[in-house]
Design a protein around this motif. Structure first.
Motif, PDB file in Angstrom:
ATOM      1  N   UNK A 187      48.129  35.399  26.923  1.00  0.00           N
ATOM      2  CA  UNK A 187      46.889  35.890  25.853  1.00  0.00           C
ATOM      3  C   UNK A 187      45.822  36.605  26.971  1.00  0.00           C
ATOM      4  N   UNK A 188      45.812  35.959  28.072  1.00  0.00           N
ATOM      5  CA  UNK A 188      44.352  36.557  28.799  1.00  0.00           C
ATOM      6  C   UNK A 188      44.706  36.627  30.224  1.00  0.00           C
ATOM      7  N   UNK A 189      45.787  36.783  30.780  1.00  0.00           N
ATOM      8  CA  UNK A 189      46.259  36.832  32.092  1.00  0.00           C
ATOM      9  C   UNK A 189      45.731  38.364  32.773  1.00  0.00           C
ATOM     10  N   UNK A 190      45.855  39.369  31.791  1.00  0.00           N
ATOM     11  CA  UNK A 190      45.533  40.769  32.233  1.00  0.00           C
ATOM     12  C   UNK A 190      43.973  40.734  32.423  1.00  0.00           C
ATOM     13  N   UNK A 191      43.083  40.091  31.766  1.00  0.00           N
ATOM     14  CA  UNK A 191      41.807  39.776  31.823  1.00  0.00           C
ATOM     15  C   UNK A 191      41.509  39.324  33.296  1.00  0.00           C
ATOM     16  N   UNK A 192      42.394  38.126  33.620  1.00  0.00           N
ATOM     17  CA  UNK A 192      42.078  37.420  34.717  1.00  0.00           C
ATOM     18  C   UNK A 192      42.392  38.144  35.842  1.00  0.00           C
ATOM     19  N   UNK A 193      43.492  39.044  35.830  1.00  0.00           N
ATOM     20  CA  UNK A 193      43.503  39.997  37.143  1.00  0.00           C
ATOM     21  C   UNK A 193      42.282  41.103  37.388  1.00  0.00           C
ATOM     22  N   UNK A 194      41.882  41.404  36.068  1.00  0.00           N
ATOM     23  CA  UNK A 194      40.617  42.224  36.421  1.00  0.00           C
ATOM     24  C   UNK A 194      39.752  41.708  36.984  1.00  0.00           C
ATOM     25  N   UNK A 195      39.487  40.298  36.529  1.00  0.00           N
ATOM     26  CA  UNK A 195      38.247  39.673  36.940  1.00  0.00           C
ATOM     27  C   UNK A 195      38.183  39.325  38.379  1.00  0.00           C
ATOM     28  N   UNK A 196      39.492  38.847  38.673  1.00  0.00           N
ATOM     29  CA  UNK A 196      39.745  38.653  40.261  1.00  0.00           C
ATOM     30  C   UNK A 196      39.377  40.128  40.938  1.00  0.00           C
ATOM     31  N   UNK A 197      39.593  41.096  40.617  1.00  0.00           N
ATOM     32  CA  UNK A 197      39.550  42.316  41.310  1.00  0.00           C
ATOM     33  C   UNK A 197      38.079  42.680  41.440  1.00  0.00           C
ATOM     34  N   UNK A 198      37.414  42.402  40.282  1.00  0.00           N
ATOM     35  CA  UNK A 198      36.169  42.565  40.277  1.00  0.00           C
ATOM     36  C   UNK A 198      35.188  41.641  41.284  1.00  0.00           C
ATOM     37  N   UNK A 199      35.733  40.572  41.470  1.00  0.00           N
ATOM     38  CA  UNK A 199      34.970  39.644  42.592  1.00  0.00           C
ATOM     39  C   UNK A 199      35.321  40.085  43.806  1.00  0.00           C
ATOM     40  N   UNK A 200      36.450  40.831  44.027  1.00  0.00           N
ATOM     41  CA  UNK A 200      36.722  41.171  45.428  1.00  0.00           C
ATOM     42  C   UNK A 200      36.274  42.557  45.986  1.00  0.00           C
ATOM     43  N   UNK A 201      35.661  43.343  44.716  1.00  0.00           N
ATOM     44  CA  UNK A 201      35.260  44.442  45.221  1.00  0.00           C
ATOM     45  C   UNK A 201      34.415  44.653  46.310  1.00  0.00           C
ATOM     46  N   UNK A 202      33.259  43.912  46.414  1.00  0.00           N
ATOM     47  CA  UNK A 202      32.188  43.852  47.630  1.00  0.00           C
ATOM     48  C   UNK A 202      32.916  43.879  48.996  1.00  0.00           C
ATOM     49  N   UNK A 203      34.095  42.762  48.886  1.00  0.00           N
ATOM     50  CA  UNK A 203      34.559  42.602  49.969  1.00  0.00           C
ATOM     51  C   UNK A 203      35.596  43.487  50.801  1.00  0.00           C
ATOM     52  N   UNK A 204      36.255  44.185  49.625  1.00  0.00           N
ATOM     53  CA  UNK A 204      37.102  45.549  49.860  1.00  0.00           C
ATOM     54  C   UNK A 204      36.285  46.831  50.075  1.00  0.00           C
ATOM     55  N   UNK A 205      35.143  46.686  49.552  1.00  0.00           N
ATOM     56  CA  UNK A 205      34.342  47.905  49.951  1.00  0.00           C
ATOM     57  C   UNK A 205      33.897  47.650  51.629  1.00  0.00           C
ATOM     58  N   UNK A 206      33.428  46.641  51.894  1.00  0.00           N
ATOM     59  CA  UNK A 206      33.166  46.340  53.245  1.00  0.00           C
ATOM     60  C   UNK A 206      34.063  46.515  54.461  1.00  0.00           C
ATOM     61  N   UNK A 207      35.277  46.529  53.948  1.00  0.00           N
ATOM     62  CA  UNK A 207      36.336  46.816  54.989  1.00  0.00           C
ATOM     63  C   UNK A 207      36.441  48.221  55.488  1.00  0.00           C
ATOM     64  N   UNK A 208      35.719  49.292  54.833  1.00  0.00           N
ATOM     65  CA  UNK A 208      35.204  50.483  55.291  1.00  0.00           C
ATOM     66  C   UNK A 208      34.979  50.445  56.671  1.00  0.00           C
TER      67      UNK A 208
END
Length: 217
Positions: free
Chosen positions: A185-206
């Protein structure tokens, strides 16, 4: 029962915290030279739960296992920091490793992807299997998304683990998030939500891009 067993399997990697330090707020300051260590204020725990433990000595994601193959075992990063949080129906781990050059984290991403692909299903109990799926990551070609679900007697239950492996320059971020997502039902949404929560951390890896300056003789 199914979700409790899967959560139990996933939280094994959350043990071993010691010598905790509190994560600093915000992003690391912009620097004109590549970072040689993980800054104290690096936003590793950004968007995680309040009960986060941050430690350089934590087990983190080192126990990541695909049918007995452990691609993170034995790594010797120049610096490392892990953030972990868990509760009754969630578990989250972020493991950041910094190496002397980009070749090592690039190789680890390939190794994780290959190990996961080679282990689509693993017996974990009577009639029970841990299923593994590898997907393209929203963080680009230098990353991979691995999804674990749990099957009992041929039926996939509620609950999934999303693993993100992201390489940016000399840094490698490996994360695990368990949630009560329904694969039907909603696993794809969960994967997108998880990526959104990681966005700032990944951005800072620059901050870890670019070669290190040559050592002074």
């Amino acid at each position: 029962m199914r979700r409790l067993l899967l959560l139990g399997l996933l939280t094994l990697a959350l043990t071993g915290c010691s010598q905790e330090r509190e994560p600093g707020p915000g992003k690391p300051p912009v620097s004109s030279s590549p970072a040689t260590v993980i800054p104290e204020d690096f936003p590793l725990a950004d968007e995680m739960h309040d009960d986060v433990h941050v430690s350089a000595q934590s087990v983190g994601m080192r126990s990541l296992d695909f049918c007995g193959r452990k691609p993170l075992r034995g790594l010797a990063p120049a610096d490392r920091l892990a953030a972990e949080a868990s509760g009754d129906e969630y578990a989250s781990t972020r493991d950041l490793m910094l190496f002397d050059d980009a070749a090592r984290p690039e190789a680890v991403v390939r190794d994780v992807r290959a190990a996961a692909i080679a282990c689509p299903a693993e017996e974990v109990g009577p009639g029970a299997r841990l299923l593994t799926e590898v997907r393209e990551s929203s963080f680009g070609p230098a990353a991979a998304t691995v999804v674990h679900t749990y099957e009992q007697d041929g039926e996939v239950g509620v609950g999934a683990e999303v693993i993100e492996v992201v390489q940016v320059g000399r840094a490698l971020l490996v994360t695990s998030t368990y949630g009560e997502w329904d694969p039907a039902r909603n696993l794809d949404e969960g994967i997108t939500e998880d990526a959104d929560l990681l966005a700032a951390t990944v951005e800072a890896m620059a901050a870890f891009e670019g070669a290190l300056p040559a050592a002074t003789p």
